[in-house]
Design an enzyme around this catalytic site. Structure first.
Site: not given
Ligand code: 5RP
Length: 294
Positions: A203
């Protein structure tokens, strides 16, 4: 024991049909074991090859984030519209009905809060508990270039080793330190390190310049985080560009649960991710669904 009682019909062995040996549809995943592939196929839709993950794990370092004050009230109704829920074990056990059919991606790192140095994370869940919870992947934060880079990279490799033992994919989440530059060069470095060290998918954040070089140089699927809340059209445009530039999906949180119409937004994001809908069309869909709700 009888095979089929009283049947004299000849058995059919289809000797003229060679057994199929198909490649697995996900980038870089062909050599994985059956259980690992099966779990990945519950996250990434086998038809589109993409995923819409709903990220609601923010509380593990942020506490009750806006929109997540009550996961049972605000998030559970959204689950049917996502492919996957990314969540902590505490929230899963206490607030998500166990009859949910959606794939769960479990947050398995922790150890820091918004009040201290965020990169000071380690593994905070045993793989046995992930298996007990019947999840489809484990999410590990990796802070390349931050103070605790070494510790977080090795947490990831430990989870990858355990995951390979039990057929459980590891999602490496590339976290960017507060003062670090978010550019293609950084994300190529961070995502490639995660993939080279064994993460089954990664991710990262979308960037408007050079994102396609990040996806093409990473040998496993990439999903993007949504980041802070944007106007809906901007979030849909970001998701669209990411998909067109090689992402295999989104792992979006705030841009969905902080939207004034989260279900409409989830449906619009799905259209962009699974059906290659344009951001303009998806936004039209969002506004129609939002007005129908009123
Ligand atoms: C924290 C994470 C979170 O799940 C993620 O960043 C959250 O998603 P968004 O940025 O879309 O609110 O991995 O590091």
């Amino acid at each position: 024991m009888a095979d089929i009682d009283g049947s004299n019909a000849p058995k059919e062995f289809y000797t003229d049909i060679p057994q199929k040996s198909e490649n697995f549809y996900l980038k870089g995943s062909n050599s994985l074991d059956w259980g690992m592939k099966n779990r990945l196929s519950r996250i990434f839709n086998p038809v589109s090859g993409k995923t819409v993950m709903l990220a609601v794990d923010h509380g593990y370092f942020l506490g009750p984030t806006a929109g997540l004050e009550r996961i049972d009230v605000n998030i559970v109704p959204l689950i049917p519209y996502a492919d996957t829920l990314m969540i902590t074990r505490g929230a899963l056990r206490t607030m998500v009905p166990a009859d949910t059919q959606k794939a769960i991606v479990l947050r398995v790192t922790g150890g820091a809060s918004i009040l201290t140095e965020l990169s000071n994370e380690d593994l905070a869940v045993d793989i046995e508990d992930a298996i007990r919870l019947n999840v489809c992947a484990m999410a590990v934060q990796v802070y390349v270039g931050s103070e605790h880079e070494h510790q977080t990279i090795l947490s990831m490799t430990r989870m990858v080793d355990m995951g390979l033992r039990y057929g459980m994919p590891t999602l490496a989440v590339t976290a960017v330190g507060k003062d670090m530059v978010r550019d293609a060069k950084y994300f190529r470095l961070a995502t490639r390190i995660c993939a080279e060290l064994g993460a089954q998918y990664v991710k990262t954040y979308y960037i408007s310049e050079g994102f396609e070089t990040v996806t093409s140089s990473c040998p496993v699927p990439i999903v993007i985080a949504g980041g802070k809340k944007l106007p809906e059209i901007d979030a849909l445009t970001m998701a669209y560009r990411a998909i067109q530039e090689g992402a295999a999906g989104v792992d979006m949180g705030r841009n969905i649960f902080q939207s004034t119409a989260p279900i409409a937004m989830l449906k619009a994001v799905r259209a962009v991710v699974h059906d290659n809908e344009t951001p303009e069309k998806a936004f039209e869909m969002y506004t129609t669904l939002k007005s129908e709700k009123k």
